[in-house]
Design an enzyme around this catalytic site. Sequence first.
Site, PDB file in Angstrom:
ATOM      1  N   LYS A 186      20.830 -18.354  96.005  1.00 34.82           N
ATOM      2  CA  LYS A 186      19.510 -18.753  96.455  1.00 34.82           C
ATOM      3  C   LYS A 186      18.482 -18.527  95.356  1.00 34.82           C
ATOM      4  CE  LYS A 186      20.739 -16.659  99.832  1.00 34.82           C
ATOM      5  NZ  LYS A 186      21.696 -16.375 100.851  1.00 34.82           N
ATOM      6  N   GLU A 198      31.501 -17.576 107.211  1.00 36.10           N
ATOM      7  CA  GLU A 198      30.799 -16.313 107.468  1.00 36.10           C
ATOM      8  C   GLU A 198      29.939 -16.440 108.721  1.00 36.10           C
ATOM      9  OE1 GLU A 198      27.110 -15.320 105.864  1.00 36.10           O
ATOM     10  OE2 GLU A 198      27.196 -16.793 104.266  1.00 36.10           O
TER      11      GLU A 198
HETATM   12  N1  PSU Z   1      23.479 -17.966 102.318  1.00 37.55           N
HETATM   13  C1  PSU Z   1      22.777 -18.655 103.253  1.00 37.55           C
HETATM   14  N2  PSU Z   1      22.281 -17.972 104.319  1.00 37.55           N
HETATM   15  C2  PSU Z   1      22.539 -16.644 104.487  1.00 37.55           C
HETATM   16  C3  PSU Z   1      23.301 -15.929 103.507  1.00 37.55           C
HETATM   17  C4  PSU Z   1      23.742 -16.645 102.448  1.00 37.55           C
HETATM   18  O1  PSU Z   1      22.589 -19.849 103.130  1.00 37.55           O
HETATM   19  O2  PSU Z   1      22.111 -16.090 105.496  1.00 37.55           O
HETATM   20  C5  PSU Z   1      23.662 -14.474 103.703  1.00 37.55           C
HETATM   21  C6  PSU Z   1      25.127 -14.300 103.299  1.00 37.55           C
HETATM   22  O3  PSU Z   1      25.790 -13.680 104.387  1.00 37.55           O
HETATM   23  C7  PSU Z   1      25.082 -13.366 102.107  1.00 37.55           C
HETATM   24  C8  PSU Z   1      23.887 -12.546 102.452  1.00 37.55           C
HETATM   25  O4  PSU Z   1      26.254 -12.627 101.948  1.00 37.55           O
HETATM   26  O5  PSU Z   1      22.946 -13.521 102.915  1.00 37.55           O
HETATM   27  C9  PSU Z   1      23.393 -11.765 101.278  1.00 37.55           C
HETATM   28  O6  PSU Z   1      22.595 -10.707 101.734  1.00 37.55           O
HETATM   29  P1  PSU Z   1      22.166  -9.533 100.766  1.00 37.55           P
HETATM   30  O7  PSU Z   1      21.261 -10.159  99.769  1.00 37.55           O
HETATM   31  O8  PSU Z   1      21.467  -8.529 101.643  1.00 37.55           O
HETATM   32  O9  PSU Z   1      23.428  -8.979 100.164  1.00 37.55           O
END
Ligand code: PSU
Length: 299
Positions: free
Chosen positions: A159, A27
């Site tokens: 996370k 990603e």
């Molecule tokens: N995991 C990480 N760093 C990130 C992300 C995930 O270690 O930056 C990103 C991924 O792209 C994931 C996004 O899809 O955060 C999720 O964002 P949201 O909670 O707005 O859906």
Amino acid sequence: MYSHLVITFSKEVAAAIAAKKPIVALESTIISHGLPRPRNLAVAREVEEIIRAAGAVPATIAILDGKIHAGLESDQLERIANEDGVVKASTRDLAVLAATKKSAATTVAATAHIAAMAGISVFATGGLGGVHRGDGFDESADLRGLSLTPIVIVCAGVKSILNVEATLERLETLAVPVLGYKTNKFPGFYLTESGFEIEHRVDSPAEIAAIWNQRAEVNTEGSAVVVTNPVKVQLEKGLHDRLLEGGMAEAARNHITGKAVTPFLLEYFHRVSEGKSLDVNVEIIKANSQLAAEIALAL
Ligand code: PSU
Ligand code: MN
């Protein structure tokens, strides 16, 4: 496959598809919004090298000037890492970006969606999005995306800034299988264990490949398979808990909402821990990329 007409492949990925070599999708939100400059570009390159060294080909996915890319040339990777105009895009944004010719980094949901379009079966990331903590309702589009997308995704759980319990319940509802790599404990991203159990443990890429290959027979081939790979050396627990409390409070004080929440909290962790959480984050991405390459070889 209709999709190959709308995807621009890097030279390396195009050659890998032609030669039927194993490919690992990566990603780009992690590069543009998850890691600080200039380390983001260095890590993006390092992660690609890990995948090559393991015998697979990296396909970093992003949108450049409205076009979907699978595999980025060196200068394109630099744009994602350094350009201010690169927004964070989920699946719902793809048509808007294509029509307006804007550039964007793709989240887990959007990356998985594009990887599956391109016929790529394995994807490495850091942590999945999920259900956020707090009173307001905020659930990442990653969860629905994974329920609709056939891909093996390697992550370190979700996370710890999220509501882990609710996220696991949603994955169950959405019929997304969750596997623990060499563990029955659901990882907590910065922490090796989140405090929640995983029913299914796997101990080798071959076992993951066997599960992947069984899906069609039981008519569940439409969804992702989540492989969770716990971090080896976790962030010190006391520091972690302090960061979490402080970060949540600061996000609330600043009225951070929507897609800004995750980048805000990650940045808070990296800044206040003086890079300690960043080091753990980088280790997670590297280890997951290594495992994803091994799985791609086994499929
Ligand atoms: N995991 C990480 N760093 C990130 C992300 C995930 O270690 O930056 C990103 C991924 O792209 C994931 C996004 O899809 O955060 C999720 O964002 P949201 O909670 O707005 O859906
Ligand atoms: Mn959200």
